[in-house]
Scaffold this motif. Structure first.
Motif, short mmCIF file in Angstrom:
data_model
loop_
_atom_site.label_atom_id
_atom_site.label_comp_id
_atom_site.label_asym_id
_atom_site.label_seq_id
_atom_site.Cartn_x
_atom_site.Cartn_y
_atom_site.Cartn_z
N ASP A 10 0.83 -1.21 0.00
CA ASP A 10 0.00 0.00 0.00
C ASP A 10 0.87 1.26 0.00
O ASP A 10 0.54 2.25 -0.66
CB ASP A 10 -0.98 0.01 1.18
N LEU A 11 1.99 1.24 0.69
CA LEU A 11 2.90 2.38 0.70
C LEU A 11 3.54 2.57 -0.67
O LEU A 11 3.66 3.69 -1.17
CB LEU A 11 3.98 2.17 1.78
N TYR A 12 3.91 1.47 -1.30
CA TYR A 12 4.49 1.55 -2.65
C TYR A 12 3.48 2.15 -3.63
O TYR A 12 3.82 3.01 -4.45
CB TYR A 12 4.95 0.18 -3.14
N LYS A 13 2.24 1.71 -3.53
CA LYS A 13 1.20 2.23 -4.43
C LYS A 13 1.01 3.73 -4.25
O LYS A 13 0.88 4.47 -5.22
CB LYS A 13 -0.12 1.48 -4.21
N ARG A 14 1.00 4.17 -3.00
CA ARG A 14 0.85 5.60 -2.73
C ARG A 14 2.03 6.38 -3.29
O ARG A 14 1.87 7.45 -3.87
CB ARG A 14 0.69 5.85 -1.24
N ALA A 15 3.24 5.86 -3.10
CA ALA A 15 4.43 6.51 -3.64
C ALA A 15 4.37 6.55 -5.16
O ALA A 15 4.73 7.56 -5.78
CB ALA A 15 5.68 5.79 -3.16
N ALA A 16 3.93 5.47 -5.76
CA ALA A 16 3.82 5.40 -7.22
C ALA A 16 2.83 6.43 -7.75
O ALA A 16 3.07 7.06 -8.79
CB ALA A 16 3.43 3.99 -7.66
N VAL A 24 7.93 11.57 -12.27
CA VAL A 24 9.25 11.00 -11.97
C VAL A 24 9.05 9.51 -11.69
O VAL A 24 7.94 9.05 -11.46
CB VAL A 24 9.92 11.69 -10.75
N SER A 25 10.15 8.79 -11.65
CA SER A 25 10.06 7.37 -11.32
C SER A 25 9.83 7.22 -9.82
O SER A 25 10.12 8.14 -9.04
CB SER A 25 11.35 6.64 -11.72
N VAL A 26 9.35 6.06 -9.43
CA VAL A 26 9.17 5.78 -8.01
C VAL A 26 10.52 5.85 -7.30
O VAL A 26 10.63 6.41 -6.21
CB VAL A 26 8.51 4.39 -7.79
N GLU A 27 11.55 5.34 -7.95
CA GLU A 27 12.88 5.37 -7.36
C GLU A 27 13.36 6.79 -7.12
O GLU A 27 13.91 7.11 -6.06
CB GLU A 27 13.88 4.62 -8.25
N GLU A 28 13.13 7.67 -8.10
CA GLU A 28 13.54 9.08 -7.94
C GLU A 28 12.73 9.75 -6.84
O GLU A 28 13.27 10.49 -6.02
CB GLU A 28 13.37 9.83 -9.25
N PHE A 29 11.43 9.47 -6.80
CA PHE A 29 10.58 10.05 -5.76
C PHE A 29 11.05 9.61 -4.38
O PHE A 29 11.23 10.43 -3.47
CB PHE A 29 9.12 9.65 -5.98
#
Length: 74
Positions: A10-16, A24-29
């Motif tokens: 769920d945290l990854y989805k929110r970041a995405a 930006v990419s998730v990694e950059e964010f």
């Protein structure tokens, strides 16, 4: 250098979602958020080193011990 970490789905989805909005990419964010968090912590720690308990107590002692005025009670 790239490292992998486990992140709750769920945290990854929110970041995405935010990364997509920011284009930006998730990694950059995540890297930016992490860098900002570390910089904030370092700043707070550097400011805390300036704290002087004796000076704080001296300044507190200068504050009059009186009841607040009515307009300050709200």
């Amino acid at each position: 250098m790239s490292k992998s970490i486990a992140v709750p789905e769920d945290l990854y989805k929110r970041a995405a979602e935010v990364a997509t909005k920011d284009r930006v990419s998730v990694e950059e964010f995540v890297s930016t958020v992490l860098a900002n968090r570390l910089a904030s912590r370092e700043y707070i720690e550097s400011r805390a080193k300036l704290f002087n308990r004796e000076e704080f107590e001296r300044v507190l002692a200068e504050i009059p011990d009186v009841e607040p005025e009515d307009h300050d009670r709200r």
